[in-house]
Structures are given as C-alpha cells and as structure tokens.
Enzyme design. Structure first.
Site, PDB file in Angstrom:
ATOM      1  N   HIS A 167     -45.826  47.134 -24.258  1.00 29.68           N
ATOM      2  CA  HIS A 167     -44.864  48.272 -24.515  1.00 29.68           C
ATOM      3  C   HIS A 167     -45.337  49.371 -23.958  1.00 29.68           C
ATOM      4  CE1 HIS A 167     -40.941  49.464 -25.993  1.00 29.68           C
ATOM      5  NE2 HIS A 167     -41.617  50.562 -26.076  1.00 29.68           N
ATOM      6  N   CYS A 168     -45.074  49.885 -22.933  1.00 31.00           N
ATOM      7  CA  CYS A 168     -45.312  51.013 -22.300  1.00 31.00           C
ATOM      8  C   CYS A 168     -44.384  52.343 -22.625  1.00 31.00           C
ATOM      9  CB  CYS A 168     -45.179  50.918 -20.848  1.00 31.00           C
ATOM     10  SG  CYS A 168     -45.852  52.423 -19.824  1.00 31.00           S
ATOM     11  N   PRO A 169     -44.949  53.271 -23.334  1.00 34.69           N
ATOM     12  CA  PRO A 169     -44.202  54.497 -23.678  1.00 34.69           C
ATOM     13  C   PRO A 169     -43.601  55.534 -22.456  1.00 34.69           C
ATOM     14  CG  PRO A 169     -46.452  54.831 -24.073  1.00 34.69           C
ATOM     15  CD  PRO A 169     -46.332  53.471 -23.607  1.00 34.69           C
ATOM     16  N   ASN A 172     -40.599  53.776 -21.653  1.00 35.83           N
ATOM     17  CA  ASN A 172     -39.839  53.555 -22.824  1.00 35.83           C
ATOM     18  C   ASN A 172     -39.172  52.024 -22.736  1.00 35.83           C
ATOM     19  OD1 ASN A 172     -38.828  53.893 -25.347  1.00 35.83           O
ATOM     20  ND2 ASN A 172     -36.721  54.837 -24.615  1.00 35.83           N
TER      21      ASN A 172
END
Length: 366
Positions: A167-169, A172
């Site tokens: 999950h890449c911030p 998002n």
C-alpha cells in the site's frame, strides 16, 4: 426491560459516532502525501515553464525545444501517476467465497482443525497452491474468502487485493495486479522527468550560482528546482531499480520479504519463469503497449503459472466460472484477461493432489 435496553444502546451509539468521524479524518489525512506530491509537481511546472523558459532563456529555439521535451515527459509522468492513483484495486472473485452450506459449518465450528478441513475441501476446486506458515489454507476472516495465490488483505483499503505488492501512501492506493504496471511506469517517468529538469537547468544553475546572471526573481526558483529534482531523482531511482529487480524475479514486495509457501515448503522463486516471461506478466506480450500506462498485464490475477505447479489457464478460468460466476463477477474489467503465456516445461510429471491433477515442473532458475 425497555429501559435497560435503552441504557445499553446509548453508549454504543456514542461510540459509533466518534469511530465514523475518526475514519473520515483518517481518509482525509491519507490524501496529504498525494497533495504534497501534486504541489511539488505543480511548482516545478511553474518554475520550469515560466521562470526558466519564459524569463531566463534568451534563445527562442532553445526555449521551444526545452518546452517540447519537458511536456512530453511531464505528460507521461502525470498520466502514469494518476492511473496508479485512479485504478481501483482488483479483489478476488466471488468464486473464492465459501458456499452457503460450508460457510455455515465453518462459522458454527469452533475447532481450528475442523475449520481447516472445510477450507481444504473447498480449496480443492480452486487454483490455490500457497499456504500459511503452518501449512493451512489461507483464509481472510474480514472478507470471508479463501485468498487466491499472491493476494493479501490491506487494512487501509479494507479488502483483499489480487497480487498485492504494497500500500503506497504517495498514491493513496494499493499497488497490485490492477495497477502495478502503472506504478513502475510512474517511477520510470518520474525519474526521466527529474533527469530532463536537471540536464536542462544545470547550465543556468551554474550561471546563477557563479553570478554570471543578474539576481532576479527566477534565481531562487531555478536554484531550488535543480536541488529538488536531483534529490527526487536519487530517491526515485533507487525505488525504481528495486521494483525492476522484482519484475525480473516475478516477486512482489511482500514476497521479497516473506517467500511464498507452497504445499512442499517455502520457495522464494516459486513464481519465477525466466526474465522475459516474468516481465511479460507485468507489461504484456505486445511491445507497443509497454511504454504507455494502459493495462496490458497477462493473466486474471487469480491464478499464476509457477515453477512448481503448472496451471492450465482454461482449467483455472472454468473453475472460477463455476456456478455461473466469472473471474470478474460479470463486470467488464480490463484486468480480467486470459493468461496467454506459453510456458515450456523441461521435465514434468503428473500427480494427484486431493482429487486434482497438477503438473509439477522441474524448471531451473535462469
């Protein structure tokens, strides 16, 4: 009794309101990194186009050539970035849900061993070959499905994601089967975007630094633009190199840290089929689509040909279509494609595994 029920329900209602508000705040905060990236990119566009090309570069031919090259890479960067953000993570088909009878038995059963027997019975009809560290069938209690190979539950997205990488911030979003190609292209074009900026700005950076150009309002923008582009290039290039290595090995970030476990044990190269075929699973088998952020990855995200177990794509799709259910649950999703990779087998032998016939390949890692 009514009074008692009312009293017990009031605190519950009070607890639900802050929980919902907290979740809304968390979702808003999750967009802060995306907002930051867009503000930096927006400022870099202004600094390059206005402060450098309009106010600083005196030669029209140089100005026009710089603007053309800049906008090509800028357009590809923004396109791939927003495709990564906007692509909804692909979730497992309903074919991986427990049938009603088995689900009722599973929920009523308290013994873990009996629950596993129920899951194994259902999993025999699914293209599922990976297990937990304890050898159990991977089951998601949140989504109430048997997890397809390489899928994982994302607590942020609150769903199981097919071939989940991480999950890449900064986008998002979950990076997985539906958008991994877009994510790699985003890193590649972001690196090239920084290279274009640094290579064209450096001569004016030096002139401002050595005071060969007069101090104007463009000086700060050009000096800072070079530093920011150079720093972003170094950080993005390292991340891009890592993910290109993962593509070549046919691993996800999760699998790189924790090797997948098959019925015969842990195998870090279990999904590796050779560099060219590994790359084709992400970018597709048609070179004309490789450089563009359009979906061209091979497979359906539910089943994968491995070094250990060869899955017939038609057989896997027929399993997913049992009871009238398609891999995409009847939706026309571009992510759901037939796996048309032609895999060769060096030495193979067939064996029975719980009523299924699987072909065990003995390929070597190239």
């Amino acid at each position: 009794m009514a009074v008692t029920s009312l009293q017990t329900n009031v605190p519950h209602g009070l607890k639900m309101a802050p929980s919902h508000a907290l979740r809304c705040c968390q979702r808003a905060v999750n967009w802060v990194p995306v907002l930051f990236i867009n503000l930096v990119v927006g400022w870099s566009y202004y600094a390059y186009v206005v402060e450098l090309c309009v106010y600083t570069i005196p030669n029209n031919a140089e100005r026009i050539s710089y603007l053309i090259i800049f906008h090509i890479f800028f357009g590809m960067f923004i396109w791939s970035y927003w495709k990564t953000i906007g692509s909804k993570p692909a979730g497992p088909s309903k074919a991986f849900s427990l049938p009603r009878a088995e689900k009722e038995l599973y929920e009523k059963e308290e013994r873990a061993e009996t629950q596993q027997e129920i899951l194994k019975k259902v999993a025999r009809n699914l293209p599922v070959y990976t297990r937990t560290a304890g050898g159990a069938v991977r089951y998601c209690d949140h989504c109430q499905i048997i997890k397809p190979d390489r899928s994982h539950h994302c607590s942020t997205c609150e769903m199981c994601v097919l071939k989940m990488d991480h999950h890449c911030p900064w986008v998002n979003n979950c990076v997985g089967f539906s958008n991994y190609k877009f994510f790699v292209l985003f890193l590649a074009y972001a690196s090239l975007y920084c290279v274009v900026i640094c290579s064209t700005v450096i001569q004016y950076f030096i002139k401002f630094w050595t005071k060969k150009l007069p101090d104007t309002h463009a000086k700060f923008h050009i000096l800072f633009l070079f530093f920011v582009a150079a720093l972003f290039f170094i950080s993005i290039l390292s991340l891009l190199s890592y993910h290109l290595w993962l593509v070549g090995k046919n691993r996800t970030t999760i699998e790189a840290f924790r090797a997948p476990i098959f019925t015969n044990g842990r195998e870090k190269n279990g999904f590796s089929l050779g560099f060219s075929r590994n790359a084709a699973e992400v970018f597709g088998d048609q070179p004309k689509y490789w450089m563009f952020p359009v979906f061209s990855s091979l497979g359906d995200g539910h089943s994968f040909v491995t070094r250990l177990v060869h899955i017939d794509p038609e057989q896997a799709n027929s399993v997913l279509q049992q009871n009238g259910k398609s891999p995409a649950d009847g939706t026309a999703d571009p992510c759901v494609l037939g796996n048309n990779i032609q895999h060769t087998v060096d030495d193979s032998k067939e064996k029975h595994d719980g009523g299924r016939i699987v072909s065990v390949t003995m390929e070597r890692e190239p």
